[in-house]
Design a protein around this motif. Structure first.
Motif, PDB file in Angstrom:
ATOM      1  N   UNK A   1     -26.067 -18.904 -75.979  1.00  0.00           N
ATOM      2  CA  UNK A   1     -27.168 -19.466 -75.191  1.00  0.00           C
ATOM      3  C   UNK A   1     -26.683 -19.941 -73.816  1.00  0.00           C
ATOM      4  N   UNK A   2     -25.602 -20.719 -73.808  1.00  0.00           N
ATOM      5  CA  UNK A   2     -25.108 -21.247 -72.538  1.00  0.00           C
ATOM      6  C   UNK A   2     -24.525 -20.140 -71.667  1.00  0.00           C
ATOM      7  N   UNK A   3     -23.850 -19.149 -72.288  1.00  0.00           N
ATOM      8  CA  UNK A   3     -23.307 -18.034 -71.517  1.00  0.00           C
ATOM      9  C   UNK A   3     -24.421 -17.225 -70.865  1.00  0.00           C
ATOM     10  N   UNK A   4     -25.502 -16.991 -71.610  1.00  0.00           N
ATOM     11  CA  UNK A   4     -26.620 -16.233 -71.084  1.00  0.00           C
ATOM     12  C   UNK A   4     -27.287 -16.950 -69.918  1.00  0.00           C
ATOM     13  N   UNK A   5     -27.476 -18.260 -70.059  1.00  0.00           N
ATOM     14  CA  UNK A   5     -28.175 -19.030 -69.030  1.00  0.00           C
ATOM     15  C   UNK A   5     -27.348 -19.219 -67.767  1.00  0.00           C
ATOM     16  N   UNK A   6     -26.030 -19.138 -67.892  1.00  0.00           N
ATOM     17  CA  UNK A   6     -25.195 -19.482 -66.742  1.00  0.00           C
ATOM     18  C   UNK A   6     -24.283 -18.360 -66.280  1.00  0.00           C
ATOM     19  N   UNK A   7     -24.585 -17.140 -66.706  1.00  0.00           N
ATOM     20  CA  UNK A   7     -23.952 -15.984 -66.098  1.00  0.00           C
ATOM     21  C   UNK A   7     -22.556 -15.651 -66.561  1.00  0.00           C
ATOM     22  N   UNK A   8     -22.205 -16.044 -67.780  1.00  0.00           N
ATOM     23  CA  UNK A   8     -20.891 -15.706 -68.326  1.00  0.00           C
ATOM     24  C   UNK A   8     -21.016 -14.490 -69.238  1.00  0.00           C
ATOM     25  N   UNK A   9     -20.165 -13.502 -69.037  1.00  0.00           N
ATOM     26  CA  UNK A   9     -20.088 -12.362 -69.955  1.00  0.00           C
ATOM     27  C   UNK A   9     -19.266 -12.794 -71.162  1.00  0.00           C
ATOM     28  N   UNK A  10     -19.924 -12.857 -72.317  1.00  0.00           N
ATOM     29  CA  UNK A  10     -19.302 -13.386 -73.527  1.00  0.00           C
ATOM     30  C   UNK A  10     -18.993 -12.237 -74.482  1.00  0.00           C
ATOM     31  N   UNK A  11     -17.714 -12.112 -74.862  1.00  0.00           N
ATOM     32  CA  UNK A  11     -17.272 -11.006 -75.703  1.00  0.00           C
ATOM     33  C   UNK A  11     -16.511 -11.559 -76.909  1.00  0.00           C
ATOM     34  N   UNK A  12     -16.932 -11.157 -78.090  1.00  0.00           N
ATOM     35  CA  UNK A  12     -16.259 -11.568 -79.311  1.00  0.00           C
ATOM     36  C   UNK A  12     -15.855 -10.375 -80.152  1.00  0.00           C
ATOM     37  N   UNK A  13     -15.077 -10.627 -81.200  1.00  0.00           N
ATOM     38  CA  UNK A  13     -14.597  -9.592 -82.112  1.00  0.00           C
ATOM     39  C   UNK A  13     -13.974  -8.411 -81.362  1.00  0.00           C
ATOM     40  N   UNK A  14     -13.204  -8.723 -80.309  1.00  0.00           N
ATOM     41  CA  UNK A  14     -12.511  -7.680 -79.548  1.00  0.00           C
ATOM     42  C   UNK A  14     -11.236  -7.306 -80.293  1.00  0.00           C
ATOM     43  N   UNK A  15     -11.310  -6.204 -81.007  1.00  0.00           N
ATOM     44  CA  UNK A  15     -10.194  -5.789 -81.858  1.00  0.00           C
ATOM     45  C   UNK A  15     -10.063  -4.268 -81.820  1.00  0.00           C
ATOM     46  N   UNK A  16      -8.824  -3.814 -81.686  1.00  0.00           N
ATOM     47  CA  UNK A  16      -8.541  -2.380 -81.669  1.00  0.00           C
ATOM     48  C   UNK A  16      -9.366  -1.692 -80.593  1.00  0.00           C
ATOM     49  N   UNK A  17     -10.324  -0.842 -80.969  1.00  0.00           N
ATOM     50  CA  UNK A  17     -11.101  -0.096 -79.971  1.00  0.00           C
ATOM     51  C   UNK A  17     -12.553  -0.557 -79.916  1.00  0.00           C
ATOM     52  N   UNK A  18     -12.845  -1.754 -80.428  1.00  0.00           N
ATOM     53  CA  UNK A  18     -14.224  -2.227 -80.478  1.00  0.00           C
ATOM     54  C   UNK A  18     -14.333  -3.665 -79.999  1.00  0.00           C
ATOM     55  N   UNK A  19     -15.528  -4.028 -79.532  1.00  0.00           N
ATOM     56  CA  UNK A  19     -15.820  -5.413 -79.176  1.00  0.00           C
ATOM     57  C   UNK A  19     -17.331  -5.597 -79.125  1.00  0.00           C
ATOM     58  N   UNK A  20     -17.760  -6.832 -79.310  1.00  0.00           N
ATOM     59  CA  UNK A  20     -19.174  -7.180 -79.213  1.00  0.00           C
ATOM     60  C   UNK A  20     -19.429  -7.897 -77.896  1.00  0.00           C
ATOM     61  N   UNK A  21     -20.321  -7.336 -77.061  1.00  0.00           N
ATOM     62  CA  UNK A  21     -20.693  -7.970 -75.799  1.00  0.00           C
ATOM     63  C   UNK A  21     -22.045  -8.654 -76.011  1.00  0.00           C
ATOM     64  N   UNK A  22     -22.070  -9.983 -75.915  1.00  0.00           N
ATOM     65  CA  UNK A  22     -23.263 -10.752 -76.259  1.00  0.00           C
ATOM     66  C   UNK A  22     -24.149 -11.058 -75.055  1.00  0.00           C
ATOM     67  N   UNK A  23     -23.541 -11.193 -73.892  1.00  0.00           N
ATOM     68  CA  UNK A  23     -24.333 -11.571 -72.700  1.00  0.00           C
ATOM     69  C   UNK A  23     -23.790 -10.849 -71.463  1.00  0.00           C
ATOM     70  N   UNK A  24     -24.673 -10.563 -70.528  1.00  0.00           N
ATOM     71  CA  UNK A  24     -24.322 -10.029 -69.212  1.00  0.00           C
ATOM     72  C   UNK A  24     -23.350  -8.859 -69.304  1.00  0.00           C
ATOM     73  N   UNK A  25     -23.780  -7.837 -70.033  1.00  0.00           N
ATOM     74  CA  UNK A  25     -22.937  -6.666 -70.257  1.00  0.00           C
ATOM     75  C   UNK A  25     -22.777  -5.798 -69.028  1.00  0.00           C
ATOM     76  N   UNK A  26     -23.552  -6.060 -67.987  1.00  0.00           N
ATOM     77  CA  UNK A  26     -23.465  -5.264 -66.757  1.00  0.00           C
ATOM     78  C   UNK A  26     -22.111  -5.334 -66.083  1.00  0.00           C
ATOM     79  N   UNK A  27     -21.315  -6.331 -66.411  1.00  0.00           N
ATOM     80  CA  UNK A  27     -19.984  -6.433 -65.819  1.00  0.00           C
ATOM     81  C   UNK A  27     -18.970  -5.519 -66.513  1.00  0.00           C
ATOM     82  N   UNK A  28     -19.355  -4.915 -67.625  1.00  0.00           N
ATOM     83  CA  UNK A  28     -18.454  -4.055 -68.377  1.00  0.00           C
ATOM     84  C   UNK A  28     -18.804  -2.608 -68.129  1.00  0.00           C
ATOM     85  N   UNK A  29     -17.889  -1.875 -67.499  1.00  0.00           N
ATOM     86  CA  UNK A  29     -18.160  -0.469 -67.179  1.00  0.00           C
ATOM     87  C   UNK A  29     -17.427   0.450 -68.146  1.00  0.00           C
TER      88      UNK A  29
END
Length: 275
Positions: A247-275
């Motif tokens: 919630x706070x990452x979405x409201x304040x412009x932080x790209x939040x990434x979890x479960x970044x392991x091996x060749x996968x990751x979950x992008x929860x907010x502001x995915x436009x920064x990930x190309x």
């Protein structure tokens, strides 16, 4: 008495291990028997922070990068904002007291002594800014990073250190700047580790507004708070995120990434920064 055997991964040759760990004797019990072993545990200390002659905080921490630690904390709490705010920093000879003289924000300084919010860290901490996050500005940047680069740095980040190998008892934070500069710190508390890497970059007069923060623990709201306070646009962990973190990452412009392991990751907010 039988001489104890060495525990698995016992590697006393590392200087970090000698300085920040204690050698102990343990009894390893397993199905069918037990052994007497030499082993290491992490050595934490009570570090006292002084600001303009007044002690304002004691924190349980590893006595490493103490100057960066206090600077990163003061930045996180909006007590100081620029390098020029700092007049002097001194670490006592025993390493357990850090003294800063600085020009401070009156509001930020007053907030240090108001009601605090307990953080959800494994090493309990406090912050005065958990509720103030919603008053912070939006992080608006054109900084982008390739997904494969994020995962590459995550793989390197997950490489165990001598301290972790010997104790299994430290969190790690890493700040990767756009110019390739990397700052790393470890501590018993994940908040401490982040304050240390931010402080190290700050003392080197580095701009961290185009950087990625890697953290070893879960990404809860107070972890996002630190990123917003420092205008760090991307934060990554191999661990989970929380709803308030999202919630706070979405409201304040932080790209939040979890479960970044091996060749996968979950992008929860502001995915436009990930190309």
């Amino acid at each position: 008495m039988t001489k104890p055997m060495r525990s698995e991964n016992f590697s006393p040759s590392h200087n970090e291990v000698d300085k920040f760990c204690k050698e102990i004797i343990i009894e390893k019990v397993y199905d069918g028997g037990s052994d007497i072993l030499e082993d290491y545990v992490i050595k934490e200390d009570k570090i006292e922070f002084y600001l303009n002659g007044k002690k304002f905080l004691s924190v349980m921490s590893i006595a490493q990068y103490q100057d960066a630690h206090i600077v990163g904390f003061l930045l996180s709490e909006a007590v100081i904002t620029t390098y020029d705010d700092i007049k002097s920093i001194k670490i006592d000879e025993d390493g357990l007291k850090v003294r800063v003289n600085a020009t401070v924000s009156k509001e930020g300084f007053a907030n240090l002594f108001k009601e605090k919010t307990l953080t959800s860290g494994c090493c309990i901490g406090v912050t005065g800014n958990a509720e103030k996050i919603f008053d912070c500005s939006f992080i608006n940047t054109d900084y982008t990073v390739k997904a494969q680069d994020i995962l590459k740095y995550m793989k390197d980040f997950n490489s165990p250190s001598a301290l972790f190998d010997n104790t299994g008892c430290v969190h790690k934070a890493e700040l990767v700047l756009e110019d390739g500069t990397i700052y790393i710190a470890e501590d018993i508390g994940r908040h401490n580790a982040i304050d240390k890497v931010v402080g190290r970059a700050f003392l080197d007069k580095k701009d961290i507004k185009r950087s990625i923060l890697y953290a070893s623990g879960r990404l809860s709201m107070e972890m996002v708070v630190k990123c917003v306070m420092h205008k760090i646009p991307i934060v990554v962990s191999k661990a989970a995120v929380t709803f308030q973190g999202i919630r706070s990452a979405n409201e304040h412009g932080v790209t939040l990434i979890g479960f970044a392991r091996n060749s996968k990751m979950n992008v929860y907010t502001h995915s436009g920064r990930i190309s």
